[in-house]
Structures are given as C-alpha cells and as structure tokens.
Design a protein around this motif. Structure first.
Motif, PDB file in Angstrom:
ATOM      1  N   ARG A  26     -62.789 -41.319 -49.698  1.00 57.91           N
ATOM      2  CA  ARG A  26     -64.145 -41.877 -49.590  1.00 57.91           C
ATOM      3  C   ARG A  26     -64.135 -43.097 -48.667  1.00 57.91           C
ATOM      4  O   ARG A  26     -65.025 -43.268 -47.835  1.00 57.91           O
ATOM      5  CB  ARG A  26     -64.650 -42.263 -50.979  1.00 57.91           C
ATOM      6  CG  ARG A  26     -66.070 -42.765 -50.964  1.00 57.91           C
ATOM      7  CD  ARG A  26     -66.831 -42.411 -52.208  1.00 57.91           C
ATOM      8  NE  ARG A  26     -68.211 -42.873 -52.108  1.00 57.91           N
ATOM      9  CZ  ARG A  26     -68.651 -44.014 -52.660  1.00 57.91           C
ATOM     10  NH1 ARG A  26     -67.833 -44.785 -53.334  1.00 57.91           N
ATOM     11  NH2 ARG A  26     -69.915 -44.356 -52.534  1.00 57.91           N
ATOM     12  N   ALA A  32     -46.509 -49.905 -60.805  1.00 59.79           N
ATOM     13  CA  ALA A  32     -47.752 -50.072 -61.571  1.00 59.79           C
ATOM     14  C   ALA A  32     -48.656 -48.848 -61.460  1.00 59.79           C
ATOM     15  O   ALA A  32     -49.272 -48.433 -62.438  1.00 59.79           O
ATOM     16  CB  ALA A  32     -48.502 -51.317 -61.101  1.00 59.79           C
ATOM     17  N   ASP A  33     -48.729 -48.271 -60.260  1.00 58.35           N
ATOM     18  CA  ASP A  33     -49.745 -47.234 -60.012  1.00 58.35           C
ATOM     19  C   ASP A  33     -49.195 -45.987 -59.335  1.00 58.35           C
ATOM     20  O   ASP A  33     -49.952 -45.066 -59.080  1.00 58.35           O
ATOM     21  CB  ASP A  33     -50.837 -47.798 -59.082  1.00 58.35           C
ATOM     22  CG  ASP A  33     -51.511 -49.040 -59.656  1.00 58.35           C
ATOM     23  OD1 ASP A  33     -51.857 -49.014 -60.843  1.00 58.35           O
ATOM     24  OD2 ASP A  33     -51.697 -50.016 -58.913  1.00 58.35           O
ATOM     25  N   VAL A  34     -47.911 -45.962 -59.002  1.00 56.66           N
ATOM     26  CA  VAL A  34     -47.305 -44.916 -58.157  1.00 56.66           C
ATOM     27  C   VAL A  34     -47.902 -44.986 -56.754  1.00 56.66           C
ATOM     28  O   VAL A  34     -47.231 -45.309 -55.805  1.00 56.66           O
ATOM     29  CB  VAL A  34     -47.407 -43.491 -58.745  1.00 56.66           C
ATOM     30  CG1 VAL A  34     -46.704 -42.487 -57.839  1.00 56.66           C
ATOM     31  CG2 VAL A  34     -46.819 -43.441 -60.149  1.00 56.66           C
ATOM     32  N   GLU A  35     -49.196 -44.682 -56.659  1.00 55.24           N
ATOM     33  CA  GLU A  35     -49.880 -44.857 -55.378  1.00 55.24           C
ATOM     34  C   GLU A  35     -51.372 -44.991 -55.655  1.00 55.24           C
ATOM     35  O   GLU A  35     -51.796 -44.930 -56.798  1.00 55.24           O
ATOM     36  CB  GLU A  35     -49.592 -43.683 -54.444  1.00 55.24           C
ATOM     37  CG  GLU A  35     -50.016 -42.351 -55.008  1.00 55.24           C
ATOM     38  CD  GLU A  35     -49.614 -41.171 -54.127  1.00 55.24           C
ATOM     39  OE1 GLU A  35     -50.162 -40.094 -54.353  1.00 55.24           O
ATOM     40  OE2 GLU A  35     -48.779 -41.335 -53.223  1.00 55.24           O
ATOM     41  N   MET A  36     -52.129 -45.169 -54.585  1.00 54.97           N
ATOM     42  CA  MET A  36     -53.569 -45.331 -54.713  1.00 54.97           C
ATOM     43  C   MET A  36     -54.248 -43.965 -54.914  1.00 54.97           C
ATOM     44  O   MET A  36     -53.742 -42.957 -54.434  1.00 54.97           O
ATOM     45  CB  MET A  36     -54.060 -45.986 -53.427  1.00 54.97           C
ATOM     46  CG  MET A  36     -55.522 -46.283 -53.432  1.00 54.97           C
ATOM     47  SD  MET A  36     -55.901 -47.489 -52.148  1.00 54.97           S
ATOM     48  CE  MET A  36     -56.024 -48.950 -53.150  1.00 54.97           C
ATOM     49  N   SER A  37     -55.373 -43.961 -55.573  1.00 53.43           N
ATOM     50  CA  SER A  37     -56.120 -42.713 -55.776  1.00 53.43           C
ATOM     51  C   SER A  37     -56.509 -42.098 -54.435  1.00 53.43           C
ATOM     52  O   SER A  37     -57.121 -42.735 -53.581  1.00 53.43           O
ATOM     53  CB  SER A  37     -57.384 -43.000 -56.585  1.00 53.43           C
ATOM     54  OG  SER A  37     -58.281 -41.912 -56.480  1.00 53.43           O
ATOM     55  N   LYS A  38     -56.164 -40.837 -54.270  1.00 50.07           N
ATOM     56  CA  LYS A  38     -56.509 -40.125 -53.028  1.00 50.07           C
ATOM     57  C   LYS A  38     -58.025 -39.954 -52.894  1.00 50.07           C
ATOM     58  O   LYS A  38     -58.552 -39.899 -51.785  1.00 50.07           O
ATOM     59  CB  LYS A  38     -55.858 -38.737 -53.005  1.00 50.07           C
ATOM     60  CG  LYS A  38     -54.338 -38.746 -53.034  1.00 50.07           C
ATOM     61  CD  LYS A  38     -53.748 -39.365 -51.788  1.00 50.07           C
ATOM     62  CE  LYS A  38     -52.246 -39.223 -51.769  1.00 50.07           C
ATOM     63  NZ  LYS A  38     -51.590 -40.340 -51.097  1.00 50.07           N
ATOM     64  N   ASP A  39     -58.717 -39.817 -54.030  1.00 53.59           N
ATOM     65  CA  ASP A  39     -60.180 -39.682 -53.993  1.00 53.59           C
ATOM     66  C   ASP A  39     -60.798 -40.926 -53.370  1.00 53.59           C
ATOM     67  O   ASP A  39     -61.698 -40.850 -52.539  1.00 53.59           O
ATOM     68  CB  ASP A  39     -60.733 -39.491 -55.406  1.00 53.59           C
ATOM     69  CG  ASP A  39     -59.973 -38.422 -56.171  1.00 53.59           C
ATOM     70  OD1 ASP A  39     -59.728 -37.354 -55.600  1.00 53.59           O
ATOM     71  OD2 ASP A  39     -59.601 -38.680 -57.325  1.00 53.59           O
ATOM     72  N   THR A  40     -60.291 -42.075 -53.798  1.00 58.71           N
ATOM     73  CA  THR A  40     -60.780 -43.347 -53.280  1.00 58.71           C
ATOM     74  C   THR A  40     -60.464 -43.485 -51.799  1.00 58.71           C
ATOM     75  O   THR A  40     -61.326 -43.892 -51.006  1.00 58.71           O
ATOM     76  CB  THR A  40     -60.125 -44.511 -54.058  1.00 58.71           C
ATOM     77  OG1 THR A  40     -60.483 -44.376 -55.433  1.00 58.71           O
ATOM     78  CG2 THR A  40     -60.581 -45.845 -53.536  1.00 58.71           C
ATOM     79  N   GLY A  91     -66.718 -50.951 -56.553  1.00 56.63           N
ATOM     80  CA  GLY A  91     -66.316 -49.983 -57.572  1.00 56.63           C
ATOM     81  C   GLY A  91     -65.164 -49.091 -57.148  1.00 56.63           C
ATOM     82  O   GLY A  91     -64.535 -48.457 -57.996  1.00 56.63           O
ATOM     83  N   SER A  92     -64.889 -49.037 -55.855  1.00 60.56           N
ATOM     84  CA  SER A  92     -63.770 -48.196 -55.390  1.00 60.56           C
ATOM     85  C   SER A  92     -62.415 -48.821 -55.691  1.00 60.56           C
ATOM     86  O   SER A  92     -61.410 -48.125 -55.729  1.00 60.56           O
ATOM     87  CB  SER A  92     -63.883 -47.944 -53.884  1.00 60.56           C
ATOM     88  OG  SER A  92     -65.022 -47.156 -53.609  1.00 60.56           O
ATOM     89  N   ARG A  93     -62.385 -50.127 -55.909  1.00 60.55           N
ATOM     90  CA  ARG A  93     -61.126 -50.849 -56.207  1.00 60.55           C
ATOM     91  C   ARG A  93     -60.080 -50.626 -55.122  1.00 60.55           C
ATOM     92  O   ARG A  93     -58.929 -50.322 -55.423  1.00 60.55           O
ATOM     93  CB  ARG A  93     -60.548 -50.461 -57.581  1.00 60.55           C
ATOM     94  CG  ARG A  93     -61.497 -50.489 -58.752  1.00 60.55           C
ATOM     95  CD  ARG A  93     -62.300 -51.726 -58.932  1.00 60.55           C
ATOM     96  NE  ARG A  93     -61.538 -52.959 -58.905  1.00 60.55           N
ATOM     97  CZ  ARG A  93     -61.999 -54.105 -58.450  1.00 60.55           C
ATOM     98  NH1 ARG A  93     -63.214 -54.210 -57.959  1.00 60.55           N
ATOM     99  NH2 ARG A  93     -61.259 -55.162 -58.464  1.00 60.55           N
TER     100      ARG A  93
END
Lengths: 234, 234
Positions: free
Chosen positions: A107, A96-104, A72-74
């Motif tokens: 974790r 596509a995403d700028v960058e990866m989610s910092k929250d992810t 689920g973290s992708r």
C-alpha cells in the motif's frame, strides 16, 4: 541547560527538527565524542517547513504517518550512516517482527507513486497550500486577541520547492497569557475545541497544541469556534 | 527430563502443540505454582491435525501465517485469561508499535471472511485434503526405503470436522538411518531437495525437516526427486 562536559559515558540526544509542537528548525544541544544524535526528521517535508538544505544527519528517522498522513499503516524508515548501528537495528527488527507487513509495504508503494507524480512536487505543493492557508487563517484570527498568542515562525528559503516560504506548520502552539487561564486546555474545551495541554510537551499548561493537519470538516468547525472564543474577550 | 521441584522462581515453558516439526499433540512438561505455560497454538487447526477438544489454555498464541499461509502479513493474536498479563502485553505492543497496521488488519478481515464462507469448514476441508494427499504420497514413497523413515503419527478423532482423521502434518520429519548419512541435509541437497537440518530443532543432524505446505509446483517437483533418491538405494 545541559552541559555535556559533565557526562560520563554515552549520551543520546533526540533532536526533532522541525520541532514538535513549535515547528522550527533546531540543532542538537550536546556535542562531543560520547554524544549520539538521533534526528527525528518526520516533519522535515516541504509541506510543513522550508527545506534550507537536504537533511544529512548520521541517523535520521522518518514516518509514513507524517509524510502523507497514513499513521495507521505504522510504516517508518531510517537513514543510518554507521553500518554497526544499522546492523543492530536490523537485528532488533528481525527479533521483534521478523519483517514488515507486506500488505503495508504494498500500500505504501502505491501511495508513494502518487507522491512522486508529475515533477514530484505536486503533492508537496498541494499539502503546503492547505497548511499555509490554515496558518494564515489562524494568524489572522489570533491577531485580534490579547488573551492568546501563537508561536513566531520565520520565512525561510526552501531549496526543494524553491523561493522564500512563509510558515505552514502542522501545529499551532497557543499561549494563554492571562493568569486565570493557567489551565489553557480547559479554556479551549469550554469553547468546544480539543487541544493538547503543554505538559504533554514538557511545557507549562498555559500552552496548548492545536492540530492543523485535520480533515477539512474539522478545520471548518475550528474556525468559527476560535472566532467566537476570541470575540468574547473583554 | 526437567524436574520442576528443582526450580526456584518463575519458570516459563513454551508448549507448541501440534509440535514443530513432528506435528503431534503434546502437553506441558512442567507443573507447579511457579510455572507459566505459553501455548503455541499456531498449528492447532483442522488442516494440520485432528482437534480432539477445543484449545483452552491460559495463554494461547496464534498466527495468520499458519492459519491461511499469509506469513508476510505479520499478523498474530493471543487468547489470554489473566487480565494482568493481558494488560502488560497491550502495554508492550503500545510501546513497540503503537498499534497494528490498519492495512494488514483490513486485508486479514477480508481473508477471514473467505475462511468463514459456507459452514466455516470449506476452507479447512480444502486445506486438509491437500495436506492429507501430500502426506499419503510421501508415506507411500518412503515405504519403499530402508535408508530413510518418517515420523509416526496417529489417527485421532476431530471434534471440529467430525470423524476420525488420519495424519495431515505440515512437515515431514525424516530420519537418515545410515551411519554414513549423519549430515542428512547434505544427502537431500545432493538430490536437489531443500531441507532444514535437525540441529535447527534441538535434534541431531541425522534428521531433517521437509516442508509439505509449499506451492503445488514445488510439491510436484519434490515427488520425482524423492522417488529418484529412494530408487537409488542399494
């Protein structure tokens, strides 16, 4: 079988090793200057397979999903040797995403610290033990069956955990051997067992995939249902 | 100005309202059966602008980044009226990402509960007060300048917070009026102020964008540097 001498232009081959669903270690089929290999290494971890040698392919993809089960973290990553390919991948991610989610990422770092605890082998030994137990259990149950068979996997030397390691695959690849069981998934559904039909894996539907990396509760329900199904063979 | 009668085939117009960097409310330029409007509503929140009417466009995009400042979470959403467009967007997301990171969603839900606290206006009133204070401060400083000018923004009725609301934009759009200041960004850089050149926004470089949604420390450093720059005018 594909013959690379017939190809004109670039060809990409995705090589999943360990393979999905069988779980054996495989090599590329194609060779040559126009062939680019993308190595899917998501299951190349000691809980799923012996690690004969460290993975060292040109372009290897990995996922957090398969390392620790946090699908689920992708979160995924790649090891890319060609700087030009690397730059184009970075450019795509940026668009596509700028960058990866910092929250992810935060974790994932926390979880990776747990994976690294001790000598870095505690997590893998634990996960391997669970999967090895499940595979032994399944092998034992299916050994009483003439109707179904499991894939064959070999014991191999593991350079990471050390020693010869018996199979501990994440999936069981079940063959329904009877002519009447051509729709193998239906046979399992009648026994209240969820399976993925072979056609989802470029195979015939006389095969199904069973997931062994489930929660303990689910595995504990699978065992008696499989036993029941096999005990009914006439 | 574009004239839509000259177009053949489908045309997409992205409409950012409030606009970036000026911050005024704008409408599409194009009309007609072949025109599809994508409404960028990321800044259509009461802290940045009066909300004359609820947004009700056919396809509206929003971002967590601009709602609460959590840009690093990479979470956005859209309101899409056309079911076919919706389905294709879902299909794209499914191919590209499978789904959104659960870690990010969990954090976003926690933060959204804070946004909703009380009558749901506490967060917006707080953020608006900060931005309004900063805009007043900047307007006052620039009122002493003949060299620079700020964009003009109007007081408008806000149906969400109620009452007439004076401007509280997220960006200052500064015009360097002197012929010698054609590279406006350089002028600000010499005064140790980071700005984005106008060319980044399809404008001339005699304009720069200053970010007013910075941390308090950064804004507190901006004020004396701006005062210093303007006090040097001869």
């Amino acid at each position: 079988m594909l013959n690379n001498t017939n190809f004109i232009g670039d060809v990409f081959e995705f090589v999943a090793s360990p393979s999905n669903p069988i779980g054996d270690l495989v090599s590329p089929v194609l060779v040559g200057p126009n062939v680019k290999i993308i190595s899917d290494r998501v299951y190349y971890w000691p809980q799923y397979t012996a690690i004969p040698v460290p993975a060292n392919d040109d372009l290897m993809i990995f996922s957090f999903s398969k390392l620790t089960g946090h699908a689920g973290s992708r979160l995924g990553w790649a090891i890319v040797k060609d700087i030009n390919v690397y730059n184009r991948m970075v450019q795509y991610i940026n668009r596509a995403d700028v960058e990866m989610s910092k929250d992810t990422l935060l974790r994932a770092l926390t979880i990776l610290k747990v994976v690294e605890e001790g000598d870095g082998k505690k997590f893998f030994n634990f996960a391997r033990k669970v999967l090895r137990y499940r595979w032994e259990k399944l092998s034992h149950i299916f050994s009483f069956s003439k109707r179904f068979s499991l894939q064959n996997l070999s014991t191999r030397y593991c350079s990471y955990l050390g020693g010869d390691r018996e199979p501990s695959p994440v999936f069981a690849w079940v063959h329904c051997k009877r002519e009447a069981d051509k729709n193998c998934s239906e046979v399992f559904a009648e026994a209240k067992i969820i399976s993925r039909p072979g056609s989802r894996f470029f195979a015939e539907n006389d095969h199904v995939r069973l997931n062994l990396a489930t929660r303990q509760d689910d595995f504990d329900m699978l065992v008696p249902r499989l036993k029941q199904l096999i005990s009914q063979e006439v």
